[in-house]
Design an enzyme around this catalytic site. Structure first.
Site: not given
Length: 360
Positions: A71, A73, A101, A131-132, A160, A334
């Protein structure tokens, strides 16, 4: 528009990607950069654009196809842009939003897309959006609806973060709400009411005493969990509450279906009003599939169980084995402190290149 050099060191591609802000829902700039680079630097690939997602693939007629998905994003910026570096040479570390990430994984896939022109397996590269955020917006769902043949293959590798170790399959996840009703009263006359929050004592006791399963699948150990994650209730500081809600999260091994997981939670909390608000099935590791065994061998023969849910489950639902393999420590995802070792990015690139390239 930012220019990406797909033939550069994968760590340098990572740095370039990180400096293109791409919070969920605002991936147009990074998708433009990826699309432009693939069309210019990987002429051997068929390239298509779908919203803020970019897809590319070989069509060489190989007997097997590997899908590599990442992903584009990130979560919102948290004082961790632009990218900065510490160390040098073998000890260089990249710091910034998305380093873990998962722009390190994206960079590896982009490098392979340009560098590997004669793969042993046909390759599909999927760089997708959103995705987030909530699952309904996930770009893989849109691609599955609009371009389903692009997600078909014999193995999916999701980039990931996994500390550069193959993490096979993933846990399923279920979230449920348990509601208790009561009767309001003034706390000066509490005997006239029924405290809904106090009514959570029994389900909380059961959860505290719960002993989760430890499950072995294909030689990998999956640990389940059933936890209270939120308690809500209360009216005012002098009122006996008439409603309380306990939110429960169940992480279940991939040998259980979502339906079986729900039955289990209802058994544990039997006698209480329970409603499932979110559930996603897990993914079996599939290590016995020949193409998966090849990848594990290329990675030194070691794989671990994925403790968590990732988009490998989406590919498993399409009937194909799927693994996570990417640079970076997932516990840093995150966080403001996201960082990844440049050497780890290169390690993942070397493993995947050894797996997909024709052996001379």
């Amino acid at each position: 528009m930012s220019t990406l050099d797909l033939h550069a060191d994968p760590a340098e591609i990572t740095a370039a990607l990180v400096d293109i802000a791409s919070v969920s829902g605002a991936e147009a700039e990074i998708a433009d950069a990826v699309e432009t680079a693939l069309r210019a630097q990987a002429p051997h690939l068929e390239v298509v654009r779908n919203g803020a997602a970019v897809l590319a693939r070989t069509r060489l007629g190989r007997p097997s196809r590997v899908v590599l998905a990442g992903h584009l994003d990130t979560v919102p910026v948290n004082e961790n842009l632009p990218l900065h570096r510490t160390g040098s040479g073998a000890g260089e570390v990249l710091h910034g939003l998305g380093t873990v990430d998962m722009k390190g994984g994206d960079a590896v896939f982009l490098h392979l897309a340009a560098a590997v022109t004669e793969p042993r397996h046909d390759l599909t590269f999927v760089f997708y959006d959103c995705e987030e955020v909530e699952a309904a917006r996930n770009g893989l769902g849109r691609i599955e609806r609009e371009l389903p043949d692009w997600l078909r293959g014999d193995l999916a590798v999701v980039g990931e973060p996994s500390n550069a170790v193959i993490e096979a399959g993933c846990q399923g996840t279920l979230r449920a709400e348990l509601r208790r009703a009561g009767t309001r009263a003034h706390t000066a006359r509490a005997w006239m009411g029924e405290n809904a929050i106090h009514g959570l004592a029994e389900p909380l006791r059961r959860l505290a005493e719960y002993r989760p399963r430890v499950v072995d699948i294909d030689g990998l150990t999956y640990r389940e969990g059933l936890q209270a994650v939120r308690v809500a209730g209360g009216v005012a500081g002098n009122v006996v509450p008439d409603e309380a809600v306990l939110t429960v999260n169940h992480r279940f091994a991939p040998d259980r279906s979502p339906e079986q997981a729900e039955r289990h939670v209802r058994e544990v909390l039997d006698g209480f009003e329970l409603s499932v608000v979110d559930v996603s099935g897990g993914a079996l590791p599939g290590l016995h599939a020949p193409v998966v065994a090849e990848l594990v061998a290329a990675a030194g023969g070691h794989a671990a169980a994925k403790l968590g849910w990732t988009d490998v489950a989406r590919f498993a639902a399409l009937g194909m084995p799927a693994v996570n393999l990417g640079p970076g420590d997932p516990t840093l995802a995150h966080t403001r402190q996201e960082h990844v070792a440049a050497a780890e990015i290169r390690t993942v690139a070397d493993v995947l290149r050894a797996f997909v390239e024709v052996r001379r």
